[in-house]
Write a protein that holds these residues in place. Structure first.
Motif, PDB file in Angstrom:
ATOM      1  N   ASP A 103      72.998 -85.698 -64.394  1.00  0.00           N
ATOM      2  CA  ASP A 103      74.263 -85.457 -65.086  1.00  0.00           C
ATOM      3  C   ASP A 103      74.426 -83.960 -65.320  1.00  0.00           C
ATOM      4  O   ASP A 103      73.427 -83.283 -65.538  1.00  0.00           O
ATOM      5  N   PRO A 104      75.652 -83.435 -65.335  1.00  0.00           N
ATOM      6  CA  PRO A 104      75.809 -82.019 -65.717  1.00  0.00           C
ATOM      7  C   PRO A 104      75.843 -81.882 -67.239  1.00  0.00           C
ATOM      8  O   PRO A 104      76.776 -81.320 -67.803  1.00  0.00           O
ATOM      9  N   SER A 105      74.832 -82.456 -67.899  1.00  0.00           N
ATOM     10  CA  SER A 105      74.913 -82.508 -69.364  1.00  0.00           C
ATOM     11  C   SER A 105      73.686 -81.906 -70.037  1.00  0.00           C
ATOM     12  O   SER A 105      72.608 -81.869 -69.461  1.00  0.00           O
ATOM     13  N   THR A 106      73.894 -81.424 -71.256  1.00  0.00           N
ATOM     14  CA  THR A 106      72.813 -80.912 -72.090  1.00  0.00           C
ATOM     15  C   THR A 106      73.050 -81.404 -73.517  1.00  0.00           C
ATOM     16  O   THR A 106      74.190 -81.447 -73.973  1.00  0.00           O
ATOM     17  N   TYR A 107      71.966 -81.851 -74.156  1.00  0.00           N
ATOM     18  CA  TYR A 107      72.070 -82.357 -75.531  1.00  0.00           C
ATOM     19  C   TYR A 107      71.219 -81.507 -76.455  1.00  0.00           C
ATOM     20  O   TYR A 107      70.152 -81.032 -76.055  1.00  0.00           O
ATOM     21  N   TRP A 108      71.690 -81.319 -77.650  1.00  0.00           N
ATOM     22  CA  TRP A 108      70.986 -80.426 -78.568  1.00  0.00           C
ATOM     23  C   TRP A 108      71.244 -80.760 -80.029  1.00  0.00           C
ATOM     24  O   TRP A 108      72.129 -81.547 -80.359  1.00  0.00           O
TER      25      TRP A 108
END
Lengths: 597, 326, 344
Positions: free
Chosen positions: A340-345
């Motif tokens: 996925d082109p995703s980042t979680y923080w």
């Protein structure tokens, strides 16, 4: 005497109910029509491109509307190809783009075309200008103004003009905008205020699709229910909260299945239809399914062609070695794993007096979390540990970099916490983390983080709330730490970097309210640059600033698991494009053999 | 009778105004601003301000004192508070903030689906539980009573979600007796509402039977029941004729009181069986702070509630000759 | 057994949360056509339960008849099936109750309730049953009965409701009418009217009447024989004349002393000292001994319960202290009633 046995009532009622349940199932199966079955997990708000800002609505409306460019279906890394444009734009400087439109493109037939008795007319360059002016029109309160804001000569002025109009006054869409010109029907000239290398990605974006003025005038405020586009499909039936049915647009221009793809595509059978006329599927049906269990059950019944894997069913589908279980394989189900082109923080509010001024504290908190363990517990390993903000999917991602702040290191974290106390000038107060979710998973994550912070000697309190309350918190800068993520709109790291640009602070997208002069300078420089090694270097510099400054505890990047039946042909996951049904094909015979009883 | 109804409707006015006041207060207290949602994820501060202006959130909350001091009376009352009352009472519901659909249109298209599920479920639940309660009351003290009461208690303690998960998985998926989900209007609807309806009844049965059993047993201790038995009537006859009609009074009361709970229960059923009803509409509206939609639904519900109470009173009068509507 | 209705040694028990209660303990009485038996005693003494036992109306499963017989026209009612007893109940043996306010079903018209009883026991068309209902209302003196038949109970006065109850009970011309405190809830003038009505109807129908009351004045007006009950048992049983002439049991004497008499100057009535004993813990011996004015120091009174003995012709009694008790033969029911020769 009328003696009624009260027991009689119950079985009669049950019988009626049972009998009612024994109806026929799917009538379309028999007709041989090629139907693609899909599900919708959330509400489709509307199908006016101007107003679409969510993935659910995009995934539906993109079958109807097309933009100037589109992503190549098979090639990776993702690359753009012309769609409504005939080719890539021409222009010497980085400020003027001349787009030639593909000839022979017509709008789908619709009653709104009164002059031609409902026959859809030819697409012209003015349709783009009209659509983009609609986005700029303040009265339309479009979600998508961010796309054009401060880019096109004269468009911001057009927006100001609409804002000055009094209630009831009509917006003059003929009012010229200097930067948007149509010298002839098939030429669109766009003039920019400053270089904007991401423009083509955004011109592949659904909201920039051309809209027929006739439709807007004909349907008025109900235009969101009546999409009139140039794409391969037309809306046939839409029952809100229930289902959407689309049928093939008979006047769709000639388009062909790609003849080349990425390595491995030919072996995967993705090039079997190379060069064939699109689309294949006659009808696409979306069923609204909001809950995991029913979605999973109808997929297992074969009433959906493809599905994600809900957390509760993960172990039934996938074995510990991340392979599809044999029962699933036997049903003809295949597994696709993709990034996925995703980042979680966990983001820090840099305007908060405690966390915003205390870098050792932020770094300590970042080191307190054991990311590999987190990935295993909460995602069934469907995520990758993050070292920064740019996801591995991007070509700018550097796999060599190990960010010390993203390594689990409780000893170092405790040391840093001592520094943090000094910086703070006294014992640290309890840190509050805002979480957008009150469900079990959110609470389990909350408890995990509480324990992790406890382990390094820091007290945190998790504040669970629903999404609007959470948004309120971050947009009014009143949170301390917040749990969030970002999914990129296009494959340019700029889309992530803007989240840390000081001019975008809340209520803009920079929810960290991060301000760093050095970062801003680099951002402004990179933003104006076309893709190059130089730009890639600048992006790395920027990311390093963020890694060290730690405005967020970067956790993970998403990895998607998708299941699909083998009767769904030409299925290749795509993380940026939405109008993909046209490429897909259903082996109707195989489906009938598998599902038929 | 007519004057009674008119009087009751007049009494309802303060109730309705109170509801409006409460919704206004809640909209101001509940955190969450729909502007952020409308603005999209990358919106600038200017866009958000623009949206707030468009939605009228920038207007003074109660009174425009500036306009008042300048003597512009009409403008002074152009406030969030007065607009809320004015628009609601004139049924001038705007479009939904999220879907841009006229609220009435959406209610009109969704209410039938909700009713298609809720009405048979409710009637089935009441009829079945009264029937079982009569059996239990008839067999009071015997093992039949004990076992049924035990089953009721067990049934009550199982959450509705469990019924849904079980029913959908086993009855629909494994056994294939019902469609897993879906909805069509018209006669086709019955195919789809059958299982949710059944599950709704099953989950509600325990508490309803227990309640009605108590009502019936209370009635059975009455003197008139003894008289009826003294006449030589059989137990079923006493139960069905004498007890049931007297028990209707407390039963009618609970019917109206359970309608809001029924509404909540349907919400779960609607979600799991993809029935496009009011439940999911309300939930979506709440989750996106779509205040006009919430307001319209709360207002409509309170109107229906007032009407429901009126109908209850009329039913009382029909059942009980001692009550007359004057 | 030539008597119309005779109960012998009836024992009825109730299971309560605190334990087993014997509400009726070996009670026997009898009643014949045209005769009236009065059963008198304080509330809770078991007089109503004995009547309900006859009707088979003991609330189940808490109550149960554990012994005795109920002979009616030569058959033991306790041995009949539920269906058989339903045919007698309301038909040959009818009953009216204390509370006319609540004993009628509030949501049906009085006509409906009378017709229901008529149609249950007689093969009549609805129309005829309604005519009969009007007729029976007329018989009990309900004015404009043809209209009142459509009235709901709440539209009638207490006296009228009791008349309706009587009409309903008598609509099938029962052989025995059991009236459980029929006048208690009514005011005095109405009481007299209802008693008069009962006497008139009884004479007209040659019906046996069992009248249960706590009021000796009522007994005096209407009864032929009287059974006095105390703590689940009959303690004295004789003709009304004998009882009013010379009550023998100290409890009966206490009851008489508590009656207001004309011309008496004493303002306070002599109530019986002490309280009604708790049925869960009856005193040992004679159950009356803790309250007995004759002294409770007698060892025998405290330890042995006296049974009924025929102390003189037509008079049975259970009291050790009565003269001649020791020598009298045990007897449940006064074998030779002094008013056996009746003019009724």
């Amino acid at each position: 005497m009328s003696m009624k046995n009260p027991l009689i009532l119950t079985p009669v009622f049950l019988l009626v109910v049972l009998f009612a349940g024994c109806g026929g199932d799917d009538q379309d199966q028999a007709s041989g029509k090629m139907v693609r079955y899909l599900s919708l997990g959330a509400k489709v708000r509307g199908m006016d491109p101007m107003d679409i800002g969510d993935t659910t609505s995009s995934s539906v409306a993109s079958q109807i509307f097309e933009s100037l460019y589109q992503y190549h279906y098979l090639k990776r890394p993702y690359e753009l190809i012309p769609c409504l444009a005939e080719d890539f734009p021409t222009g010497e400087d980085q400020l003027t783009y001349t787009f030639k439109l593909r000839p022979g493109v017509v709008f789908a037939d619709d009653p709104c075309f009164t002059a031609t008795q409902g026959k859809g007319r030819q697409l012209v360059a003015a349709d783009f200008i009209y659509a983009w002016k609609r986005i700029a029109d303040v009265k339309n309160i479009s979600k998508n103004w961010w796309i054009f804001e401060d880019h096109i000569v004269g468009l911001d002025e057009f927006r100001d003009y609409t804002g000055r109009l009094k209630a009831g006054e009509n917006v003059d869409y003929m009012r010229p905008v200097e930067g948007l010109q149509a010298p002839d029907d098939f030429t669109l000239v766009v003039t920019l205020k400053r270089p904007w290398p991401q423009i083509l990605y955004l011109l592949a974006h659904l909201p920039t699709a051309p809209v027929a003025r006739e439709a807007v005038q004909y349907y008025g405020k109900s235009i969101h229910n009546h999409p009139v586009g140039t794409g391969p499909y037309m809306l046939k039936d839409w029952k809100r909260g229930n289902k959407i049915v689309m049928v093939r647009n008979p006047r769709f221009r000639q388009e062909f299945y790609p003849v080349e793809g990425s390595p491995g595509d030919r072996e995967a059978g993705l090039l079997e239809d190379a060069g064939k006329v699109l689309p294949f599927v006659d009808e696409a049906r979306w069923q609204v399914v909001e809950e995991d269990q029913p979605r999973w059950l109808i997929f297992m019944r074969g009433q959906l062609d493809a599905s994600g894997i809900p957390k509760d069913f993960y172990n039934r589908a996938i074995d510990p070695s991340r392979q599809l279980r044999s029962e699933m394989k036997d049903k003809g189900i295949r597994l696709q794993i993709f990034r996925d082109p995703s980042t979680y923080w966990y983001g820090f509010n840099m305007e908060d007096p405690v966390v915003g001024t205390n870098k050792p504290l932020r770094q300590a908190m970042s080191m307190a979390i054991n990311r590999p363990e987190y990935v295993e517990i909460f995602t069934n390993n469907r995520a990758e540990v993050a070292q920064g903000v740019i996801p591995p999917l991007f070509k700018e991602y550097d796999p060599e970099v190990i960010n010390p702040n993203c390594q689990y290191n409780p000893e170092r974290a405790r040391e840093l916490l001592k520094e943090a106390v000094e910086v703070h000038g006294g014992p640290l107060p309890t840190i509050t983390i805002s979480t957008p979710g009150t469900d079990t998973l959110s609470r389990q994550m909350g408890e995990y983080v509480t324990l992790a912070m406890d382990n390094i000697g820091l007290k945190v309190k998790i504040d669970y709330m629903d999404w609007p309350s959470f948004q309120d918190r971050i947009k009014t800068k009143s949170s301390q730490v917040f749990q969030m993520g970002w999914v990129a709109d296009y494959p340019d790291p700029e889309n992530f970097m803007q989240l840390f640009y000081s001019k975008n602070v809340s209520p803009g997208p920079n929810n960290f309210n991060y301000r760093n002069q050095a970062f801003d300078t680099l951002y402004e420089k990179a933003k104006a640059m076309p893709d190059s090694n130089e730009r890639r270097r600048i992006y790395h510099q920027m990311e390093n600033i963020i890694r060290d400054d730690c405005p967020a505890i970067f956790l993970v990047h998403g990895v998607a698991f998708v299941l699909h039946y083998n009767w769904l042909k030409n299925y290749k996951p795509h993380v940026f494009g939405y109008g993909l049904i046209k490429y897909q094909r259903i082996d109707v015979a195989a489906r009938q053999k598998s599902v038929g009883r | 009778m007519v004057s009674y109804i008119i009087r009751r409707l007049l009494y309802a006015i303060p109730t309705i105004l109170g509801v409006l006041l409460i919704t206004f207060i809640l909209f101001n207290l509940i955190p969450g601003d729909p502007s952020y949602d409308i603005a999209g994820k990358s919106a600038s501060a200017e866009t958000i301000a623009e949206i707030r202006r468009e939605l009228g959130f920038d207007k003074p909350r109660f009174l425009d004192t500036e306009a008042l001091s300048q003597g512009r009376i009409a403008a002074a009352f152009d406030s969030q508070f007065f607009n809320h009352f004015r628009n609601t009472l004139t049924l001038n519901f705007p479009r939904s903030l999220t879907s841009h659909e006229p609220i009435w249109d959406e209610i009109k298209s969704r209410a039938p689906a909700s009713l298609t599920l809720a009405a048979p479920m409710f009637i089935g639940l009441i009829a079945t539980s009264i029937a079982i309660a009569l059996v239990v009351a008839f067999a009071r003290g015997s093992w039949v009573d004990t076992i049924l009461v035990f089953i009721c208690v067990v049934g009550m303690s199982i959450p509705m979600l469990s019924y849904i998960l079980f029913g959908q998985h086993y009855l629909a998926y494994e056994l294939g007796w019902f469609p897993i989900l879906g909805y069509e209007s018209g006669m086709q609807a019955f195919k789809y509402i059958a299982l949710p309806c059944l599950l709704g009844i099953a989950s509600g049965l325990g508490s309803y039977v227990r309640f009605y059993r108590t009502v019936m047993l209370d009635e059975m201790r009455s003197d008139y029941v003894r008289t009826a038995f003294a006449k030589g009537l059989s137990s079923p006859r006493v139960l069905f004729k004498h007890v049931l009609k007297n028990a209707m009074i407390p039963i009618i009361t609970t019917l109206v009181l359970s309608i809001p709970f029924l509404f909540l229960g349907s919400l779960l059923l609607e979600r799991f069986f993809s029935i496009p009803g009011m439940g999911s509409y309300f939930l979506d509206a709440f989750n996106s702070r779509d205040f006009p939609v919430i307001n319209a639904m709360v207002f409509t519900t309170s109107l229906l509630y007032v009407l429901g109470q009126l109908v209850t009173d009329i039913c009382y009068a029909l059942v009980d000759p001692r009550i007359s509507l004057r | 057994m030539n008597d119309l209705l005779q109960i012998r040694g009836l024992c009825t028990e109730f299971r309560t949360e605190d334990g087993l209660v014997r509400a009726v303990d070996g009670v026997s009485w009898q009643v014949n056509p045209g005769r009236t038996l009065g059963i008198v005693g304080e509330s809770g003494c078991g007089k109503s339960v004995s009547a309900l036992s006859v009707m088979g109306l003991i609330p189940k499963p808490s109550g149960e008849i554990v012994g005795g017989q109920v002979w009616f026209k030569g058959q033991d009612l306790l041995k009949l099936t539920e269906r058989q007893i339903r045919e007698i109940r309301g038909n040959e043996i009818a009953m009216i109750f204390q509370e006319p306010m609540t004993s009628l079903n509030p949501v049906f018209t009085v006509g409906n309730q009378i017709v229901e009883a008529i149609k249950l026991h007689q093969k009549l068309r609805t129309r005829d049953a309604w005519d009969l209902a009007v007729e029976s209302l007329q018989r009990v003196g309900v004015p404009s009965a043809a209209e009142r038949v459509y009235a709901y109970p709440h539209q009638l006065s207490g006296g009228m409701r009791q008349r309706v109850m009587i009409a309903m009970a008598l609509s099938c011309h029962p052989a025995v009418l059991i009236a459980d405190e029929p006048t208690t809830a009514l005011d005095v003038t109405i009481q007299a009217q209802i008693l008069e009505l009962l006497r008139r109807l009884q004479a007209g129908e040659r019906m046996a009447l069992v009248l249960i009351t706590h009021d000796l004045a009522v007994i005096a007006q209407i009864a032929h024989t009287v059974a006095v009950m105390y703590a689940s048992r009959i303690v004295e049983y004789t003709s009304v004349e004998a009882l009013f002439d010379q009550p023998l049991h100290p409890y009966t004497q206490g009851l008489f002393r508590s009656l207001p008499r004309l011309g008496q100057k004493k303002r306070r009535l002599d109530a019986i000292g002490g309280t009604v004993p708790n049925p869960l813990a009856f005193p040992s011996g004679c159950k009356f001994h803790p309250r007995c004015p004759l002294g409770c120091d007698d060892k025998r009174c405290q330890s042995v319960e006296p049974n009924l003995r025929l102390i003189r012709p037509g008079h049975v009694l259970a009291c050790f202290k009565a003269a001649g008790y020791e020598d009298s033969p045990p007897c449940d029911i006064p074998t030779q009633a002094p008013t056996e020769v009746s003019n009724g």
